[in-house]
Design a protein around this motif. Sequence first.
Motif, PDB file in Angstrom:
ATOM      1  N   ASP A   1       0.691  -1.026  -0.129  1.00 23.92           N
ATOM      2  CA  ASP A   1      -0.143   0.144   0.183  1.00 23.92           C
ATOM      3  C   ASP A   1       0.928   1.165  -0.035  1.00 23.92           C
ATOM      4  O   ASP A   1       1.528   1.490   1.106  1.00 23.92           O
ATOM      5  CB  ASP A   1      -0.816  -0.111   1.202  1.00 23.92           C
ATOM      6  CG  ASP A   1      -1.592   1.063   1.221  1.00 23.92           C
ATOM      7  OD1 ASP A   1      -1.694   1.966   0.363  1.00 23.92           O
ATOM      8  OD2 ASP A   1      -2.496   1.484   2.284  1.00 23.92           O
ATOM      9  N   LYS A   2       1.045   1.668  -1.053  1.00 24.36           N
ATOM     10  CA  LYS A   2       1.897   3.015  -1.397  1.00 24.36           C
ATOM     11  C   LYS A   2       1.680   4.198  -0.325  1.00 24.36           C
ATOM     12  O   LYS A   2       2.201   5.055  -0.127  1.00 24.36           O
ATOM     13  CB  LYS A   2       2.161   3.361  -2.595  1.00 24.36           C
ATOM     14  CG  LYS A   2       3.113   2.588  -3.302  1.00 24.36           C
ATOM     15  CD  LYS A   2       3.237   2.699  -4.902  1.00 24.36           C
ATOM     16  CE  LYS A   2       3.998   1.376  -5.445  1.00 24.36           C
ATOM     17  NZ  LYS A   2       3.628   1.456  -7.020  1.00 24.36           N
ATOM     18  N   ASN A   3       0.088   4.361  -0.037  1.00 23.54           N
ATOM     19  CA  ASN A   3      -0.140   5.560   0.561  1.00 23.54           C
ATOM     20  C   ASN A   3      -0.496   5.114   2.228  1.00 23.54           C
ATOM     21  O   ASN A   3      -1.184   5.822   2.748  1.00 23.54           O
ATOM     22  CB  ASN A   3      -1.592   6.113   0.184  1.00 23.54           C
ATOM     23  CG  ASN A   3      -1.431   6.374  -1.415  1.00 23.54           C
ATOM     24  OD1 ASN A   3      -0.498   6.933  -1.952  1.00 23.54           O
ATOM     25  ND2 ASN A   3      -2.494   5.764  -2.207  1.00 23.54           N
ATOM     26  N   VAL A   4       0.525   4.282   2.442  1.00 28.59           N
ATOM     27  CA  VAL A   4       0.065   3.780   3.828  1.00 28.59           C
ATOM     28  C   VAL A   4       0.708   4.796   5.035  1.00 28.59           C
ATOM     29  O   VAL A   4       1.250   5.758   4.664  1.00 28.59           O
ATOM     30  CB  VAL A   4       1.032   2.508   4.302  1.00 28.59           C
ATOM     31  CG1 VAL A   4       2.577   3.063   4.330  1.00 28.59           C
ATOM     32  CG2 VAL A   4       1.013   1.970   5.392  1.00 28.59           C
ATOM     33  N   ASP A   5      -0.260   4.791   6.277  1.00 26.02           N
ATOM     34  CA  ASP A   5       0.087   5.902   7.187  1.00 26.02           C
ATOM     35  C   ASP A   5       1.381   5.177   8.120  1.00 26.02           C
ATOM     36  O   ASP A   5       1.192   4.541   8.851  1.00 26.02           O
ATOM     37  CB  ASP A   5      -1.274   5.873   8.066  1.00 26.02           C
ATOM     38  CG  ASP A   5      -0.992   6.854   9.091  1.00 26.02           C
ATOM     39  OD1 ASP A   5      -0.181   7.772   9.302  1.00 26.02           O
ATOM     40  OD2 ASP A   5      -1.867   6.964  10.135  1.00 26.02           O
ATOM     41  N   LEU A   6       2.365   5.923   7.605  1.00 31.58           N
ATOM     42  CA  LEU A   6       3.592   5.255   8.247  1.00 31.58           C
ATOM     43  C   LEU A   6       3.641   5.751   9.623  1.00 31.58           C
ATOM     44  O   LEU A   6       4.177   5.085  10.761  1.00 31.58           O
ATOM     45  CB  LEU A   6       4.885   6.158   7.685  1.00 31.58           C
ATOM     46  CG  LEU A   6       5.560   5.390   6.506  1.00 31.58           C
ATOM     47  CD1 LEU A   6       6.832   6.279   5.958  1.00 31.58           C
ATOM     48  CD2 LEU A   6       6.067   4.032   7.157  1.00 31.58           C
ATOM     49  N   ARG A   7       2.991   6.843   9.958  1.00 30.37           N
ATOM     50  CA  ARG A   7       3.057   7.305  11.529  1.00 30.37           C
ATOM     51  C   ARG A   7       2.329   6.350  12.470  1.00 30.37           C
ATOM     52  O   ARG A   7       2.883   6.006  13.790  1.00 30.37           O
ATOM     53  CB  ARG A   7       2.169   8.767  11.427  1.00 30.37           C
ATOM     54  CG  ARG A   7       2.386   9.528  12.930  1.00 30.37           C
ATOM     55  CD  ARG A   7       1.499  10.756  12.864  1.00 30.37           C
ATOM     56  NE  ARG A   7       1.635  11.574  11.800  1.00 30.37           N
ATOM     57  CZ  ARG A   7       2.553  12.739  12.146  1.00 30.37           C
ATOM     58  NH1 ARG A   7       2.885  13.060  13.318  1.00 30.37           N
ATOM     59  NH2 ARG A   7       2.917  13.676  11.118  1.00 30.37           N
TER      60      ARG A   7
END
Lengths: 339, 130
Positions: free
Chosen positions: A185-191
């Motif tokens: 998922d390239k728009n993942v919520d990294l935070r």
Amino acid sequence: MEQNKIMIDYTHRQAGHCESGTTSNLFKHYGLDLSEPMAFGIGNGLYFSYIPFLKVQYAPMMSFRNIPNTVFRRATRRLGAEATVIRKFKTQKESMDALDRNLEKGIPTGMQVGVFHLTFFPPEYRMQYNMHNMVAYGRDGNLYHISDTVLEQPQTITYEDLQRVRWAKGPFSPNGKMYWITSVDKNVDLRKAVAEGIAKTVYEMIKIPFPLIGTKGIRVLAKDVRKWPAKLGNEKASFYLGQILRMAEEVGTGGAGFRFIYGAFLKEAGERFNSPDLLETADMMGKTANKWREFSYIGARNCKNRSEPVEDYGMLGDMLVEISNMEEAIYKKLEKAKF
Amino acid sequence: MEEKAKKPLTAYSGNYRELFYTYDSDGKYDREVRLHDDSDKLFINQTWEVFDERIEEARRKVHAGKASPIVFYMEKDLLDPLSLSMQVGMSLLRVKRHLKPRIFRRLSEEILKRYADAFNISVEQLKNVD
């Protein structure tokens, strides 16, 4: 066997640690630019355990890392990537067939292997160690193309040798275990992923109510180190000490038992989320890692001449206590860090 | 195969560069690819010295008839009785018995083969320690 020639366009990058390096490289292959420290931090690579009553190669067992496959499993889960892990195969042939099918489909595939019979591995690191990771990304007849992040260059290995290391026996035997990513998922919520990773590491390092794990384990080790020369004699104390240093500094730790990699993770996360708290812990971790290095440096002098210690074991024990206190302060701070 | 089995354990060859992370006094993290430094080589070398001594000691014991050849190959593969028992799939007690020369001489071909496979050698090699 038919002449199969497959070469997946996979980029080999050397890394500090085999599993986080492999995980990072696999993510990059699918277009998510995840650095090795990020994979390591999100996947809870950091750990400490000391099990004095279990002996590995004639010395007490200790580990600076989590059990195999933790980093890959937790990193993919927290980053919302779809991944498959096959833990166990019925037969060896089946595990090799499954690998071939993956390669035909163009999937670079990670595998857990034992290093003792790993043909291209540096001879000085040959040990009975079954928790190594590497990726197969191609096949040419009987030869497989392998990306092993410990080494600078990609390698090849024959079908028979690969099968042997994938079915190495003994503690933590891989049983042909293999894993791969299907989509990221390239728009993942990294935070969120970072927060989950940090919370779990804090738990594992200071909250597990068992004295041999986490910072408490370092203190137990410190106590034992002080007693070694009187209890075991200088020769054995020196050997035991050498084994700790090997675990901390040798192949696949990135130095100082992974503490540098974890610090780099905190730094990267701190910069990305603009968090002074994380940046401060990154500095604390860097200093702790340097302290571990200092411990290795001083401890190594006792390994030069086994029968006559140069440095006092009591002092080495004190250093470990200091390290343990430094680490504890980091995790306590991390627990409350805002980002 | 035979060549592999006879290859002596080598001390630190120092030919392999690894990737290390660093942290400097300015608070900067970096990565560098380098050999282990001299300090690291002290304990890496020591480890191999100890293992080599154990292997030579085992060889002497086998030649003196005080230990079965399994002891030599076990040491050579850096195993202890417990991990060897996991490699061959037999109980620890049984493996420990097989370390005695008197018991070893009575072992069946089938059992010998299991040990030989674990050590990646032939049964002939298993019986003869040079």
